[in-house]
Design a protein around this motif. Sequence first.
Motif, PDB file in Angstrom:
ATOM      1  N   GLU A   1       0.856  -1.181   0.000  1.00  0.00           N
ATOM      2  CA  GLU A   1       0.000   0.000   0.000  1.00  0.00           C
ATOM      3  C   GLU A   1       0.890   1.227   0.000  1.00  0.00           C
ATOM      4  O   GLU A   1       2.086   1.153   0.280  1.00  0.00           O
ATOM      5  CB  GLU A   1      -0.930   0.017   1.213  1.00  0.00           C
ATOM      6  CG  GLU A   1      -0.215   0.104   2.544  1.00  0.00           C
ATOM      7  CD  GLU A   1      -1.172   0.215   3.726  1.00  0.00           C
ATOM      8  OE1 GLU A   1      -2.246   0.818   3.577  1.00  0.00           O
ATOM      9  OE2 GLU A   1      -0.817  -0.297   4.817  1.00  0.00           O
ATOM     10  N   ARG A   2       0.290   2.363  -0.351  1.00  0.00           N
ATOM     11  CA  ARG A   2       0.996   3.647  -0.252  1.00  0.00           C
ATOM     12  C   ARG A   2       0.516   4.334   1.005  1.00  0.00           C
ATOM     13  O   ARG A   2      -0.645   4.230   1.378  1.00  0.00           O
ATOM     14  CB  ARG A   2       0.704   4.526  -1.464  1.00  0.00           C
ATOM     15  CG  ARG A   2       1.350   4.015  -2.733  1.00  0.00           C
ATOM     16  CD  ARG A   2       0.982   4.883  -3.921  1.00  0.00           C
ATOM     17  NE  ARG A   2       1.756   6.128  -3.907  1.00  0.00           N
ATOM     18  CZ  ARG A   2       1.242   7.334  -4.149  1.00  0.00           C
ATOM     19  NH1 ARG A   2      -0.039   7.481  -4.420  1.00  0.00           N
ATOM     20  NH2 ARG A   2       2.007   8.401  -4.138  1.00  0.00           N
ATOM     21  N   TRP A   3       1.419   5.066   1.666  1.00  0.00           N
ATOM     22  CA  TRP A   3       1.093   5.715   2.930  1.00  0.00           C
ATOM     23  C   TRP A   3       1.799   7.060   2.976  1.00  0.00           C
ATOM     24  O   TRP A   3       2.987   7.150   2.668  1.00  0.00           O
ATOM     25  CB  TRP A   3       1.547   4.812   4.074  1.00  0.00           C
ATOM     26  CG  TRP A   3       1.385   5.383   5.452  1.00  0.00           C
ATOM     27  CD1 TRP A   3       2.393   5.775   6.280  1.00  0.00           C
ATOM     28  CD2 TRP A   3       0.170   5.606   6.164  1.00  0.00           C
ATOM     29  NE1 TRP A   3       1.870   6.226   7.462  1.00  0.00           N
ATOM     30  CE2 TRP A   3       0.506   6.137   7.418  1.00  0.00           C
ATOM     31  CE3 TRP A   3      -1.177   5.408   5.861  1.00  0.00           C
ATOM     32  CZ2 TRP A   3      -0.444   6.480   8.377  1.00  0.00           C
ATOM     33  CZ3 TRP A   3      -2.118   5.752   6.813  1.00  0.00           C
ATOM     34  CH2 TRP A   3      -1.765   6.272   8.046  1.00  0.00           C
ATOM     35  N   LEU A   4       1.063   8.079   3.355  1.00  0.00           N
ATOM     36  CA  LEU A   4       1.625   9.422   3.492  1.00  0.00           C
ATOM     37  C   LEU A   4       2.108   9.565   4.934  1.00  0.00           C
ATOM     38  O   LEU A   4       1.310   9.545   5.863  1.00  0.00           O
ATOM     39  CB  LEU A   4       0.569  10.470   3.156  1.00  0.00           C
ATOM     40  CG  LEU A   4       1.050  11.916   3.075  1.00  0.00           C
ATOM     41  CD1 LEU A   4       2.143  12.080   2.025  1.00  0.00           C
ATOM     42  CD2 LEU A   4      -0.119  12.833   2.745  1.00  0.00           C
ATOM     43  N   THR A   5       3.420   9.699   5.105  1.00  0.00           N
ATOM     44  CA  THR A   5       4.009   9.647   6.445  1.00  0.00           C
ATOM     45  C   THR A   5       4.724  10.932   6.818  1.00  0.00           C
ATOM     46  O   THR A   5       5.194  11.669   5.946  1.00  0.00           O
ATOM     47  CB  THR A   5       4.997   8.463   6.542  1.00  0.00           C
ATOM     48  OG1 THR A   5       5.500   8.413   7.879  1.00  0.00           O
ATOM     49  CG2 THR A   5       6.170   8.614   5.580  1.00  0.00           C
ATOM     50  N   GLN A   6       4.806  11.165   8.114  1.00  0.00           N
ATOM     51  CA  GLN A   6       5.628  12.242   8.648  1.00  0.00           C
ATOM     52  C   GLN A   6       6.869  11.672   9.323  1.00  0.00           C
ATOM     53  O   GLN A   6       7.674  12.415   9.860  1.00  0.00           O
ATOM     54  CB  GLN A   6       4.840  13.065   9.677  1.00  0.00           C
ATOM     55  CG  GLN A   6       3.764  13.931   9.064  1.00  0.00           C
ATOM     56  CD  GLN A   6       3.093  14.793  10.126  1.00  0.00           C
ATOM     57  OE1 GLN A   6       2.280  14.318  10.890  1.00  0.00           O
ATOM     58  NE2 GLN A   6       3.446  16.067  10.153  1.00  0.00           N
TER      59      GLN A   6
ATOM     60  N   GLU B   1      10.068   5.266  13.516  1.00  0.00           N
ATOM     61  CA  GLU B   1       8.938   6.199  13.632  1.00  0.00           C
ATOM     62  C   GLU B   1       7.798   5.769  12.718  1.00  0.00           C
ATOM     63  O   GLU B   1       6.626   5.885  13.082  1.00  0.00           O
ATOM     64  CB  GLU B   1       9.380   7.620  13.274  1.00  0.00           C
ATOM     65  CG  GLU B   1      10.247   8.285  14.319  1.00  0.00           C
ATOM     66  CD  GLU B   1      10.672   9.692  13.910  1.00  0.00           C
ATOM     67  OE1 GLU B   1      10.127  10.243  12.932  1.00  0.00           O
ATOM     68  OE2 GLU B   1      11.561  10.245  14.574  1.00  0.00           O
ATOM     69  N   LEU B   2       8.138   5.284  11.535  1.00  0.00           N
ATOM     70  CA  LEU B   2       7.107   4.819  10.599  1.00  0.00           C
ATOM     71  C   LEU B   2       6.343   3.646  11.200  1.00  0.00           C
ATOM     72  O   LEU B   2       5.107   3.598  11.136  1.00  0.00           O
ATOM     73  CB  LEU B   2       7.748   4.414   9.271  1.00  0.00           C
ATOM     74  CG  LEU B   2       6.801   3.798   8.243  1.00  0.00           C
ATOM     75  CD1 LEU B   2       5.742   4.802   7.798  1.00  0.00           C
ATOM     76  CD2 LEU B   2       7.590   3.290   7.046  1.00  0.00           C
TER      77      LEU B   2
ATOM     78  N   ALA C   1       0.006  -6.505  13.967  1.00  0.00           N
ATOM     79  CA  ALA C   1       1.008  -7.078  13.060  1.00  0.00           C
ATOM     80  C   ALA C   1       2.380  -6.428  13.211  1.00  0.00           C
ATOM     81  O   ALA C   1       3.406  -7.073  13.001  1.00  0.00           O
ATOM     82  CB  ALA C   1       0.535  -6.951  11.613  1.00  0.00           C
ATOM     83  N   LEU C   2       2.386  -5.128  13.575  1.00  0.00           N
ATOM     84  CA  LEU C   2       3.644  -4.397  13.669  1.00  0.00           C
ATOM     85  C   LEU C   2       4.004  -4.059  15.110  1.00  0.00           C
ATOM     86  O   LEU C   2       4.834  -3.184  15.370  1.00  0.00           O
ATOM     87  CB  LEU C   2       3.555  -3.106  12.844  1.00  0.00           C
ATOM     88  CG  LEU C   2       3.197  -3.287  11.368  1.00  0.00           C
ATOM     89  CD1 LEU C   2       3.063  -1.937  10.685  1.00  0.00           C
ATOM     90  CD2 LEU C   2       4.220  -4.147  10.651  1.00  0.00           C
ATOM     91  N   ALA C   3       3.387  -4.751  16.066  1.00  0.00           N
ATOM     92  CA  ALA C   3       3.600  -4.461  17.492  1.00  0.00           C
ATOM     93  C   ALA C   3       5.082  -4.491  17.844  1.00  0.00           C
ATOM     94  O   ALA C   3       5.862  -5.255  17.271  1.00  0.00           O
ATOM     95  CB  ALA C   3       2.838  -5.482  18.340  1.00  0.00           C
ATOM     96  N   ALA C   4       5.442  -3.644  18.797  1.00  0.00           N
ATOM     97  CA  ALA C   4       6.849  -3.493  19.174  1.00  0.00           C
ATOM     98  C   ALA C   4       7.478  -4.806  19.614  1.00  0.00           C
ATOM     99  O   ALA C   4       8.660  -5.051  19.366  1.00  0.00           O
ATOM    100  CB  ALA C   4       6.968  -2.445  20.277  1.00  0.00           C
TER     101      ALA C   4
ATOM    102  N   ALA D   1      17.546  -2.911   6.897  1.00  0.00           N
ATOM    103  CA  ALA D   1      17.710  -1.643   7.601  1.00  0.00           C
ATOM    104  C   ALA D   1      17.342  -1.815   9.066  1.00  0.00           C
ATOM    105  O   ALA D   1      16.794  -2.843   9.469  1.00  0.00           O
ATOM    106  CB  ALA D   1      16.831  -0.579   6.941  1.00  0.00           C
ATOM    107  N   GLN D   2      17.642  -0.784   9.866  1.00  0.00           N
ATOM    108  CA  GLN D   2      17.357  -0.783  11.293  1.00  0.00           C
ATOM    109  C   GLN D   2      16.270   0.248  11.593  1.00  0.00           C
ATOM    110  O   GLN D   2      15.954   1.077  10.749  1.00  0.00           O
ATOM    111  CB  GLN D   2      18.629  -0.441  12.083  1.00  0.00           C
ATOM    112  CG  GLN D   2      19.809  -1.334  11.787  1.00  0.00           C
ATOM    113  CD  GLN D   2      19.551  -2.783  12.153  1.00  0.00           C
ATOM    114  OE1 GLN D   2      18.932  -3.073  13.168  1.00  0.00           O
ATOM    115  NE2 GLN D   2      20.026  -3.693  11.318  1.00  0.00           N
ATOM    116  N   SER D   3      15.768   0.231  12.818  1.00  0.00           N
ATOM    117  CA  SER D   3      14.731   1.186  13.218  1.00  0.00           C
ATOM    118  C   SER D   3      15.193   2.630  13.101  1.00  0.00           C
ATOM    119  O   SER D   3      14.399   3.526  12.844  1.00  0.00           O
ATOM    120  CB  SER D   3      14.293   0.913  14.660  1.00  0.00           C
ATOM    121  OG  SER D   3      13.582  -0.296  14.718  1.00  0.00           O
ATOM    122  N   ASN D   4      16.494   2.864  13.307  1.00  0.00           N
ATOM    123  CA  ASN D   4      17.007   4.239  13.265  1.00  0.00           C
ATOM    124  C   ASN D   4      17.450   4.667  11.866  1.00  0.00           C
ATOM    125  O   ASN D   4      17.985   5.756  11.691  1.00  0.00           O
ATOM    126  CB  ASN D   4      18.157   4.411  14.263  1.00  0.00           C
ATOM    127  CG  ASN D   4      19.348   3.519  13.956  1.00  0.00           C
ATOM    128  OD1 ASN D   4      19.305   2.694  13.056  1.00  0.00           O
ATOM    129  ND2 ASN D   4      20.407   3.676  14.725  1.00  0.00           N
TER     130      ASN D   4
END
Length: 90
Positions: free
Chosen positions: A23-28, A34-35, A49-52, A65-68
């Motif tokens: 999907e496409r998502w408009l993110t800040q 952060e995403l 599904a994306l729980a920490a 890649a990493q979270s940072n």
Amino acid sequence: APRQWVRLRYFASTREAIGLTQERWLTQARTLGELRVELQARGAPWSHALAAEKPLRLALNHALAQSNTPLDAKDGDEAEVAFFPPVTGG
């Protein structure tokens, strides 16, 4: 923060949980971490599904890649972020 479109790709059990391949998502968000938090805030099914606590691998533009990792587009195109469970082997 400036907003940018990203293309999200979901694989394996993450795809099954969310019910989408992409999907496409408009993110800040400025980083992949952060995403992920921003997507969790959408509520179910993303929050689950994306729980920490879920061990997820992330890729940005086809590279692990990493979270940072900064959420940078490539060549002015949309960044592509992939979420997938760690590969387990026997």
